[in-house]
Design an enzyme around this catalytic site. Structure first.
Site: not given
Ligand code: UDP
Length: 224
Positions: A40, A43, A72, A84-85, A105, A107-108, A173
């Protein structure tokens, strides 16, 4: 030139400047915890450099600048395959695929509906505050619970499958939005249940072709 014309420059920064944050929730004063050489890094460091440059132009040339740190965000018209998730989970549910949860899962994230973000951006642009301001919805949720919400919303019988957690994925986050409240009089108005419903209605309206052409993008590209 811009200084002569009194142009005001709004810079769209990101919560990624905080990296994998050791301070929770994240205040604008926190300097962050970014791995410059991780996946990362480009970015995150680019956004951090952009903030530095913006401040230098402000201090040295008197340029009118505003810096928003966007957390987000989601809403209708997201691309299904942007990685994105939210589009990943809703797309998978609609195609009848299992949901790809990265890691356990735990992570927040804290998801802000796009209309709220736009209002926050507008208010910051119209304000006279030049230091960074967080805009995001502080309603924090684990990715596991978020996946369960999507399954419930979509009425899907799919399973959650756990894939490897990408390197340097932030563990938590959540924006501290005290500044946005005090300086801009802004708070998010759309809660996650309302926002997800509006977003799901959009994705549901897509044709089968549109839904299918992005199939497996997450599995194949993101999680290598
Ligand atoms: N994530 C997931 N499955 C997916 C895509 C993302 O579990 O198919 C998780 C990812 O590892 C992260 C969270 O969802 O912990 C948010 O990911 P995203 O790419 O949307 O945003 P960012 O990590 O940049 O906040």
């Amino acid at each position: 030139m811009h200084v002569l014309k009194k142009a005001r420059v709004l810079v769209a920064s990101t919560s990624e400047v905080y990296g994998d944050p050791a301070v929770h929730p994240q205040t604008e004063e926190y300097w962050g915890n970014v791995n410059p050489v991780g996946p990362r890094g480009c970015y995150d460091e680019a956004k951090r450099f952009m903030e530095a440059l913006t401040m230098a132009y402000h201090e040295t040339h008197g340029l009118e600048t505003r810096i928003i740190r966007i957390f987000n965000t989601y809403g209708p018209k997201m691309r299904l395959n942007d990685g994105r998730v939210l589009p990943a989970f809703i797309g998978q549910a609609l195609r009848g695929e299992d949901l790809t949860m990265f890691g356990d899962g735990s992570q927040t994230r804290s998801f802000c509906f796009v209309d709220d973000l736009v209002e926050g951006i507008y208010r910051l642009l119209m304000s006279d505050y030049h230091l960074p301001v967080n805009i995001g919805n502080p309603d924090e949720i684990s990715i596991k619970d978020f996946a369960d919400e999507i399954l419930k919303l979509t009425g899907s019988n799919q399973k959650l499958i756990s894939l490897a957690l990408p390197k340097d994925d932030p563990k938590q986050r959540k924006p501290d939005i005290t500044k946005a409240k005090e300086i801009l009089g802004w708070t998010p108005k759309v809660n996650r249940a309302e926002g997800l419903k509006i977003t799901y209605d959009y994705f549901k309206s897509l044709s089968k072709e549109e839904l299918n052409k992005t199939e497996h993008r997450n599995l194949e590209t993101l999680n290598k």
